[in-house]
Motif scaffolding. Structure first.
Motif, PDB file in Angstrom:
ATOM      1  N   ARG A 160       6.019   4.563 -33.276  1.00 38.83           N
ATOM      2  CA  ARG A 160       5.033   5.085 -32.325  1.00 38.83           C
ATOM      3  C   ARG A 160       4.840   4.205 -31.098  1.00 38.83           C
ATOM      4  O   ARG A 160       4.483   4.695 -30.030  1.00 38.83           O
ATOM      5  N   SER A 161       5.058   2.895 -31.241  1.00 36.81           N
ATOM      6  CA  SER A 161       4.757   1.966 -30.144  1.00 36.81           C
ATOM      7  C   SER A 161       5.934   1.033 -29.871  1.00 36.81           C
ATOM      8  O   SER A 161       6.405   0.339 -30.778  1.00 36.81           O
ATOM      9  N   ILE A 197      -2.366   6.337 -33.909  1.00 41.87           N
ATOM     10  CA  ILE A 197      -0.960   6.154 -34.264  1.00 41.87           C
ATOM     11  C   ILE A 197      -0.590   6.993 -35.474  1.00 41.87           C
ATOM     12  O   ILE A 197       0.480   7.613 -35.522  1.00 41.87           O
ATOM     13  N   ASP A 200      -2.331  11.011 -34.698  1.00 38.64           N
ATOM     14  CA  ASP A 200      -1.968  11.611 -33.405  1.00 38.64           C
ATOM     15  C   ASP A 200      -3.147  12.361 -32.781  1.00 38.64           C
ATOM     16  O   ASP A 200      -2.983  13.398 -32.148  1.00 38.64           O
ATOM     17  N   LEU A 233       1.122   3.131 -25.569  1.00 30.89           N
ATOM     18  CA  LEU A 233       0.824   4.464 -26.101  1.00 30.89           C
ATOM     19  C   LEU A 233       0.359   5.352 -24.944  1.00 30.89           C
ATOM     20  O   LEU A 233      -0.838   5.497 -24.677  1.00 30.89           O
TER      21      LEU A 233
END
Length: 342
Positions: A160-161, A197, A200, A233
């Motif tokens: 995610r990051s 994260i 969502d 993000l």
């Protein structure tokens, strides 16, 4: 699909072939790889209905259909009927034959009304990952934030990051992932970051702060925007920016403006500048502690603010000027004549 059929005498064939009449069907359209089944019926013209039928409709769809690959492709019978027998048969009348041709084109999907109704549930991947975070099962990394410990999963964070990916899986990754200490971020903000994260979605900011006030939610959104920018993000950053645009107020606009400048949130910055430049807001905003912070941290923004104030002032003078002219010449701001009252 369009087609044509033709009789031929097979002029260059052997003597045996010349003894027969051939019948072929040709693809006349521009279609390619047309799969079809055929049925040819030579009609008995005596009225006794002793027709001669050649059909392939009984065949299975796996092996039955013929494929016509291009325009002009043909399918048919080289020995459809013996010539001598045909000339003396009931199929021939006044030197004419009648042939019915039925073609069934096989399509790759079923057409017509649906005979089923399958309800497909919405995706629950966010809930499943969220429950994984809440349970802590399979966690392989821990973060210490302001005295609190948060368990998480390296692969989820890395997916995610980009910042977490470099920190946890990159060549310069932290050697000790048992407990990574995170500085310059508060525990509730980091908790909200992890929530996004995994789920969502944004958490309930009022519930997270424990305070039922817009000011507390705005403050949390400000900190969360900074954290989102720090960890790359982008979607979370934009969500926080949109939330702050909707909750601009006298007490928080100066700090929000400084935040927008520091994290390159151009739309949020424009909203804040327009709000502060309004004559009814400017004096009140200048008296807040946030305005002092704005002057110290982002002095260049003050120049832009003065430009916005100047535009509003010029606009106000223009309106006032035309308003006075309307009184003097007896017309309104659009130039229309107004009857004076005594």
């Amino acid at each position: 699909m369009s087609g044509r059929y033709t009789f031929t005498q097979m002029g260059k064939a052997s003597r045996t072939m010349l003894a027969y009449v051939s019948l072929f069907i040709a693809l006349a359209s521009e279609g390619t790889d047309v799969r079809a089944l055929f049925e040819l019926t030579l009609l008995d013209q005596s009225g006794r209905e002793r027709h001669k039928v050649h059909s392939h409709f009984e065949r299975t769809l796996d092996s039955g259909p013929y494929t016509l690959k291009y325009r002009g492709s043909m399918w048919g019978y080289k020995r459809f009927f013996k010539r001598t027998a045909l000339e003396t048969s009931d199929y021939l009348k006044d030197d004419c034959l009648s042939v019915n041709c039925s073609v069934g084109v096989v399509r790759s999907h079923t057409e017509g009304p649906k005979t089923y109704s399958i309800a497909i549930p919405p995706s629950s991947i966010g809930q499943q990952f969220g429950k994984l975070l809440e349970s802590g099962k399979g966690s392989d990394v821990k973060f210490e934030v302001d005295g609190e410990i948060f368990a998480a999963h390296k692969l989820v964070l890395a997916a995610r990051s980009p910042v977490f990916r470099a920190q946890l899986l990159g060549p310069m990754r932290d050697q000790n992932t048992q407990s990574i200490k995170v500085e310059d971020i508060e525990a509730p903000v980091f908790k909200a970051l992890l929530h996004f994260i995994y789920w969502d979605s944004l958490p309930d900011l009022q519930e997270l702060t424990g305070l039922n006030s817009k000011w507390a939610s705005t403050l949390m959104a400000q900190h969360l925007l900074a954290a989102a920018d720090r960890y790359g993000l982008e979607r979370l950053r934009l969500m926080c920016e949109a939330s702050l645009c909707e909750d601009v107020s006298i007490n928080t606009v100066a700090t929000t403006l400084a935040l927008a400048e520091q994290h390159h949130c151009f739309q949020l910055k424009a909203v804040c500048l327009k709000f502060v430049a309004l004559p009814e807001n400017l004096r009140a905003v200048m008296q807040t502690d946030g305005f002092e912070y704005l002057k110290e941290s982002c002095p260049a923004v003050l120049t832009e603010l003065l430009e916005y104030v100047a535009r509003f002032t010029e606009h106000s003078v223009f309106i006032c000027k035309h308003g006075n002219e309307a009184i003097l010449d007896g017309s309104d701001i659009n130039g229309r004549r107004v009857k004076q009252r005594l």
